[in-house]
Each structure stands twice: as structure tokens, then as C-alpha cells.
Design a protein around this motif. Structure first.
Motif, short mmCIF file in Angstrom:
data_model
loop_
_atom_site.label_atom_id
_atom_site.label_comp_id
_atom_site.label_asym_id
_atom_site.label_seq_id
_atom_site.Cartn_x
_atom_site.Cartn_y
_atom_site.Cartn_z
N MET A 46 12.46 -2.45 -3.52
CA MET A 46 11.59 -3.55 -3.95
C MET A 46 10.18 -3.34 -3.41
O MET A 46 9.98 -3.14 -2.21
CB MET A 46 12.13 -4.89 -3.47
CG MET A 46 11.33 -6.07 -4.02
SD MET A 46 12.10 -7.66 -3.66
CE MET A 46 11.82 -7.75 -1.92
N ASP A 47 9.17 -3.39 -4.30
CA ASP A 47 7.79 -3.21 -3.87
C ASP A 47 6.90 -4.38 -4.25
O ASP A 47 5.68 -4.31 -4.11
CB ASP A 47 7.22 -1.91 -4.42
CG ASP A 47 7.24 -1.84 -5.94
OD1 ASP A 47 7.73 -2.80 -6.59
OD2 ASP A 47 6.77 -0.83 -6.50
N GLY A 48 7.47 -5.49 -4.72
CA GLY A 48 6.69 -6.67 -5.03
C GLY A 48 7.57 -7.90 -5.14
O GLY A 48 8.72 -7.80 -5.57
N ALA A 49 7.06 -9.04 -4.72
CA ALA A 49 7.80 -10.30 -4.84
C ALA A 49 6.83 -11.44 -5.09
O ALA A 49 5.76 -11.51 -4.49
CB ALA A 49 8.60 -10.56 -3.56
N LEU A 50 7.21 -12.33 -6.00
CA LEU A 50 6.42 -13.52 -6.33
C LEU A 50 7.30 -14.74 -6.06
O LEU A 50 8.34 -14.91 -6.69
CB LEU A 50 5.96 -13.48 -7.78
CG LEU A 50 5.09 -12.28 -8.16
CD1 LEU A 50 4.81 -12.28 -9.67
CD2 LEU A 50 3.77 -12.29 -7.38
N LEU A 51 6.86 -15.57 -5.11
CA LEU A 51 7.70 -16.65 -4.60
C LEU A 51 7.22 -18.01 -5.10
O LEU A 51 6.03 -18.20 -5.39
CB LEU A 51 7.67 -16.64 -3.08
CG LEU A 51 7.93 -15.29 -2.41
CD1 LEU A 51 7.86 -15.42 -0.90
CD2 LEU A 51 9.27 -14.73 -2.84
N PRO A 52 8.12 -18.99 -5.19
CA PRO A 52 7.74 -20.32 -5.66
C PRO A 52 6.83 -21.05 -4.69
O PRO A 52 6.88 -20.82 -3.48
CB PRO A 52 9.08 -21.04 -5.84
CG PRO A 52 10.03 -20.30 -5.00
CD PRO A 52 9.57 -18.88 -4.95
N ASN A 53 6.01 -21.94 -5.23
CA ASN A 53 5.13 -22.76 -4.41
C ASN A 53 5.88 -23.86 -3.68
O ASN A 53 5.49 -24.28 -2.59
CB ASN A 53 4.03 -23.39 -5.28
CG ASN A 53 3.14 -22.36 -5.94
OD1 ASN A 53 2.75 -21.39 -5.31
ND2 ASN A 53 2.83 -22.57 -7.20
N LEU A 73 -0.77 -8.49 -6.30
CA LEU A 73 -0.68 -7.33 -7.18
C LEU A 73 -1.62 -6.23 -6.71
O LEU A 73 -2.64 -5.94 -7.35
CB LEU A 73 -1.01 -7.74 -8.62
CG LEU A 73 -0.15 -8.87 -9.20
CD1 LEU A 73 -0.72 -9.35 -10.53
CD2 LEU A 73 1.29 -8.41 -9.37
N PRO A 74 -1.30 -5.58 -5.60
CA PRO A 74 -2.21 -4.57 -5.04
C PRO A 74 -2.17 -3.23 -5.76
O PRO A 74 -3.03 -2.39 -5.50
CB PRO A 74 -1.70 -4.42 -3.60
CG PRO A 74 -0.24 -4.73 -3.70
CD PRO A 74 -0.13 -5.82 -4.73
N LYS A 75 -1.20 -3.03 -6.64
CA LYS A 75 -1.07 -1.75 -7.34
C LYS A 75 -0.95 -1.95 -8.84
O LYS A 75 -0.26 -2.87 -9.30
CB LYS A 75 0.17 -1.00 -6.84
CG LYS A 75 0.19 -0.67 -5.37
CD LYS A 75 1.42 0.15 -5.01
CE LYS A 75 2.72 -0.57 -5.32
NZ LYS A 75 3.91 0.22 -4.95
N ASN A 76 -1.59 -1.08 -9.61
CA ASN A 76 -1.45 -1.13 -11.07
C ASN A 76 -0.02 -0.84 -11.50
O ASN A 76 0.41 -1.26 -12.58
CB ASN A 76 -2.41 -0.14 -11.73
CG ASN A 76 -3.86 -0.55 -11.58
OD1 ASN A 76 -4.18 -1.73 -11.58
ND2 ASN A 76 -4.73 0.43 -11.45
N ALA A 77 0.71 -0.13 -10.67
CA ALA A 77 2.10 0.21 -10.98
C ALA A 77 3.00 -1.02 -11.03
O ALA A 77 4.13 -0.96 -11.52
CB ALA A 77 2.65 1.20 -9.96
N LEU A 78 2.51 -2.16 -10.56
CA LEU A 78 3.29 -3.40 -10.61
C LEU A 78 3.25 -4.04 -12.00
O LEU A 78 3.96 -5.02 -12.25
CB LEU A 78 2.78 -4.39 -9.57
CG LEU A 78 3.03 -3.99 -8.11
CD1 LEU A 78 2.33 -4.94 -7.16
CD2 LEU A 78 4.52 -3.95 -7.81
#
Length: 257
Positions: free
Chosen positions: A83-90, A118-123
Motif C-alpha cells: 500500500m502506497d496511499g490512503a484516503l481516510l474519512p473526515n 497525492l505526492p506521486k503521479n503514480a497514484l
């Protein structure tokens, strides 16, 4: 039920370091997830600076009713190592609306900041959805792979048809540029070697037709020529990719003398 999650950086990758969700059960009496909706079923499109808040929801059923639900968006192969990215609920708790005594839809919001999340375009591209539900009797169920959704890099497209006006039978040159957000340097850069349709609409018509398809050059520029025949509007239209949304320009009018 409350969700507590933290995201930490390790070796340049995002990992979920703590996630308090109920353990999944094997019993048939666990809640059943019937629907997961992310951003109304549409892709989440981010530019280079402005955050965007989307609504996410999970619909689940259980004989005792649904107490709560939760969702997390994550990117990568698996949550243990890839896992290289996560978006969490507010929110700590979802807002659940009952459709019946057994079925509810639980909603949360997620704010995505391209400068932070989103630090990478690969995301850009497909993300997995972890979704779960807790029943009023305390039983629970969740899946790391409950659904997928697209997170995309915002696109821009321009057009200019000239000369204006032009004599009938003479050459019209149509130029433009296709660019998209770069999440690594927070600027817009040309999208190279992409097929873009040149379309035309007569002044007396409401319908565009495709004249030809050309490709952007190495820096995203477009240039082609056509013969002037009648007054009308010229535009470019890009169908989009999994990482970049579709975009179409407004029509540029050319008066044919």
C-alpha cells in the motif's frame, strides 16, 4: 463505533499504521454489504492545489439492523506490504440512514488534498475501497477489496482556429494544447502522444461531427489544417484515460467569406 486511523511515511510509502475496525467473522449471520458508492459513482478528479471533498457510502443489511459503516480508499497491491496511499474519512462516525428495519446506508466524507495526499503521479488511476458494517447485535464484516474507484489528474484542453475570417477554400489552421495536473511539482504539463478529435459544427447546426483524429506532440501541443467551406465552430475533444478525465473545448467560430 468509532474509526481511528493514522497514516505514516515509511521508506517513501504511505502505510496504515493503526486502524480500529471490528474483526471480520465467518458466520453467515454477519452483515451483508450490498452497495458501495464513491463520489456518486464518478471519478475523483484533482488539480494541483485545491482540496476536494467527496461523499462515500456503504449500504448493508442485517436481521438486527445496521449500527454503523465505514470506508477507506487505499492504493496499492495489498495493505500488508504494497500500500502506497490512503484516503481516510473526515468523521469518526458515519451518518446512517435506514431504508428498512434491516438495511441502512452509512455515509462519510473524505477530503483529498493533492499537495498532501497525492505526492506521486503514480497514484492516479484505480484505488481500492475498504468497506465494512457493524450490525446492532455487535456482529460485523469488512472487506479490503469491497470496490474500486478512480482518482484522476485534472485535464485542460485549448483550441484556436485561424485565420478569422477566412476565404472559402483557403486553409484553416487549428491549434491547441492538452495538459494535465502534475502532483509532484504542482503545475500543469502537456500530455504527450494522446489521440484528440477535431470536431466541427456548422453555424446552422447544433451537432458536432468528427473531422479527424490527431495526436498531441511530445509537449501536448495540437496542430492540424482543414479547408474552409462554411461558417462554423471548431473544437477539440479528448476521450480521457484511466488516469486523466475526458475534456472538450468550447467551439471556436470561424467566419467563412
Amino acid at each position: 463505533m468509532r474509526i481511528r486511523a493514522t497514516v505514516a511515511a515509511a521508506s517513501g510509502a504511505l502505510v496504515l499504521s493503526a486502524l480500529a475496525v471490528p474483526a471480520a467473522h465467518a458466520a453467515s449471520a454477519d452483515p451483508v454489504i450490498s452497495k458501495v458508492t464513491i463520489n456518486g459513482g464518478k471519478s475523483t478528479v484533482l488539480g494541483v492545489t485545491a482540496p476536494r471533498t467527496i461523499t462515500v457510502s456503504v449500504t448493508a443489511s442485517h436481521a438486527s439492523g445496521i449500527e454503523s459503516g465505514w470506508l477507506i480508499l487505499w492504493h496499492g497491491k495489498d495493505q500488508d506490504e504494497g500500500m502506497d496511499g490512503a484516503l481516510l474519512p473526515n468523521e469518526d462516525e458515519a451518518t446512517c440512514k435506514a431504508a428498512s428495519a434491516t438495511t441502512s446506508t452509512c455515509s462519510l466524507t473524505i477530503t483529498v488534498d493533492p499537495r498532501v495526499d497525492l505526492p506521486k503521479n503514480a497514484l492516479a488511476g484505480s484505488w481500492h475501497v475498504l468497506a465494512g458494517a457493524e450490525a446492532k447485535d455487535g456482529s460485523s464484516y469488512y472487506s479490503d477489496f469491497a470496490a474500486t474507484t478512480n482518482v484522476q489528474r485534472y485535464s485542460k484542453l485549448t483550441v484556436n482556429a485561424s485565420p478569422e475570417p477566412v476565404k472559402k477554400g483557403k486553409t484553416i489552421t487549428v491549434t491547441g494544447k492538452l495538459s494535465r495536473a502534475n502532483w509532484e511539482d504542482h503545475a500543469y504539463h502537456g500530455y504527450a502522444t494522446q489521440p484528440v478529435k477535431l470536431q466541427f459544427r456548422k453555424k446552422t447546426s447544433s451537432t458536432y461531427t468528427t473531422v479527424k483524429t490527431i495526436r498531441t506532440n511530445s509537449v501536448g501541443n495540437l496542430k492540424t489544417t482543414v479547408k474552409a467551406s462554411v461558417d462554423g465552430y471548431w473544437r477539440y475533444s479528448f476521450a480521457g484515460t484511466s488516469t486523466t478525465p475526458a475534456v472538450t473545448t468550447a467551439g471556436d467560430f470561424v467566419d467563412v467569406k
